[in-house]
Design a protein around this motif. Sequence first.
Motif, PDB file in Angstrom:
ATOM      1  N   UNK A 109       0.852  -1.190   0.000  1.00  0.00           N
ATOM      2  CA  UNK A 109       0.000   0.000   0.000  1.00  0.00           C
ATOM      3  C   UNK A 109       0.886   1.237   0.000  1.00  0.00           C
ATOM      4  N   UNK A 110       0.318   2.359  -0.451  1.00  0.00           N
ATOM      5  CA  UNK A 110       1.092   3.605  -0.447  1.00  0.00           C
ATOM      6  C   UNK A 110       1.064   4.249   0.937  1.00  0.00           C
ATOM      7  N   UNK A 111       1.687   5.411   1.060  1.00  0.00           N
ATOM      8  CA  UNK A 111       1.798   6.087   2.363  1.00  0.00           C
ATOM      9  C   UNK A 111       0.446   6.495   2.948  1.00  0.00           C
ATOM     10  N   UNK A 112      -0.592   6.545   2.108  1.00  0.00           N
ATOM     11  CA  UNK A 112      -1.941   6.872   2.580  1.00  0.00           C
ATOM     12  C   UNK A 112      -2.789   5.628   2.827  1.00  0.00           C
ATOM     13  N   UNK A 113      -2.166   4.475   2.688  1.00  0.00           N
ATOM     14  CA  UNK A 113      -2.896   3.229   2.913  1.00  0.00           C
ATOM     15  C   UNK A 113      -3.680   2.745   1.707  1.00  0.00           C
ATOM     16  N   UNK A 114      -3.507   3.422   0.572  1.00  0.00           N
ATOM     17  CA  UNK A 114      -4.227   3.022  -0.645  1.00  0.00           C
ATOM     18  C   UNK A 114      -3.494   1.856  -1.309  1.00  0.00           C
ATOM     19  N   UNK A 115      -4.244   0.924  -1.876  1.00  0.00           N
ATOM     20  CA  UNK A 115      -3.602  -0.240  -2.505  1.00  0.00           C
ATOM     21  C   UNK A 115      -2.863   0.130  -3.793  1.00  0.00           C
ATOM     22  N   UNK A 116      -1.703  -0.467  -3.978  1.00  0.00           N
ATOM     23  CA  UNK A 116      -0.994  -0.344  -5.248  1.00  0.00           C
ATOM     24  C   UNK A 116      -1.576  -1.392  -6.190  1.00  0.00           C
ATOM     25  N   UNK A 117      -2.508  -0.945  -7.010  1.00  0.00           N
ATOM     26  CA  UNK A 117      -3.116  -1.802  -8.028  1.00  0.00           C
ATOM     27  C   UNK A 117      -3.079  -1.057  -9.356  1.00  0.00           C
ATOM     28  N   UNK A 118      -2.762  -1.742 -10.440  1.00  0.00           N
ATOM     29  CA  UNK A 118      -2.811  -1.072 -11.736  1.00  0.00           C
ATOM     30  C   UNK A 118      -4.249  -0.685 -12.065  1.00  0.00           C
ATOM     31  N   UNK A 119      -4.393   0.266 -12.967  1.00  0.00           N
ATOM     32  CA  UNK A 119      -5.720   0.778 -13.317  1.00  0.00           C
ATOM     33  C   UNK A 119      -6.661  -0.354 -13.713  1.00  0.00           C
ATOM     34  N   UNK A 120      -6.170  -1.303 -14.503  1.00  0.00           N
ATOM     35  CA  UNK A 120      -7.071  -2.351 -14.994  1.00  0.00           C
ATOM     36  C   UNK A 120      -7.582  -3.279 -13.886  1.00  0.00           C
ATOM     37  N   UNK A 121      -6.963  -3.213 -12.700  1.00  0.00           N
ATOM     38  CA  UNK A 121      -7.411  -4.032 -11.568  1.00  0.00           C
ATOM     39  C   UNK A 121      -8.037  -3.210 -10.446  1.00  0.00           C
TER      40      UNK A 121
END
Length: 148
Positions: A109-121
């Motif tokens: 996850x990034x520093x804000x807790x958001x998931x690292x997912x590509x746009x298509x996912x």
Amino acid sequence: MNKKVFISYSWGDNEHQEWVVNLGKRLMSDTVDVVLDRWSLKDGHDIHSFMEEMVKSEDIFRVLIISDSIYSSKADQREGGVGTETQIITPKLYSKEKQDKFIPLLLERDENGEPYLPVYLSNRKYIDFSREEDFEDSYEELLRNILE
């Protein structure tokens, strides 16, 4: 008959590669037939053909997409092997392919807790492996998904 899965990932550093290999070994110890480039892609074989075959093969029950910051970036920018796989997988996701064939495994996850997912996912339900302390629960969820 054992379920067969293909693991799609970005090579990254040695620690990341070891995590992927360990996941594959663990799945194999739980009766899952795992296809991983490090084991299955032979010298002299065409890398792009191998990836396309894995994604399109009816023998592959699930494609496990291990997503971290590197995978997400490469997929979105269509770089390297991840970019090639993205070009192969994206149309399959939006076609009549079974919705559950492609399973994102969130590793970071990034520093804000958001998931690292590509746009298509980004709109897909994923299994969260981003917290080490939750690994066993996440692994059980994955195994239940594969073994149905």
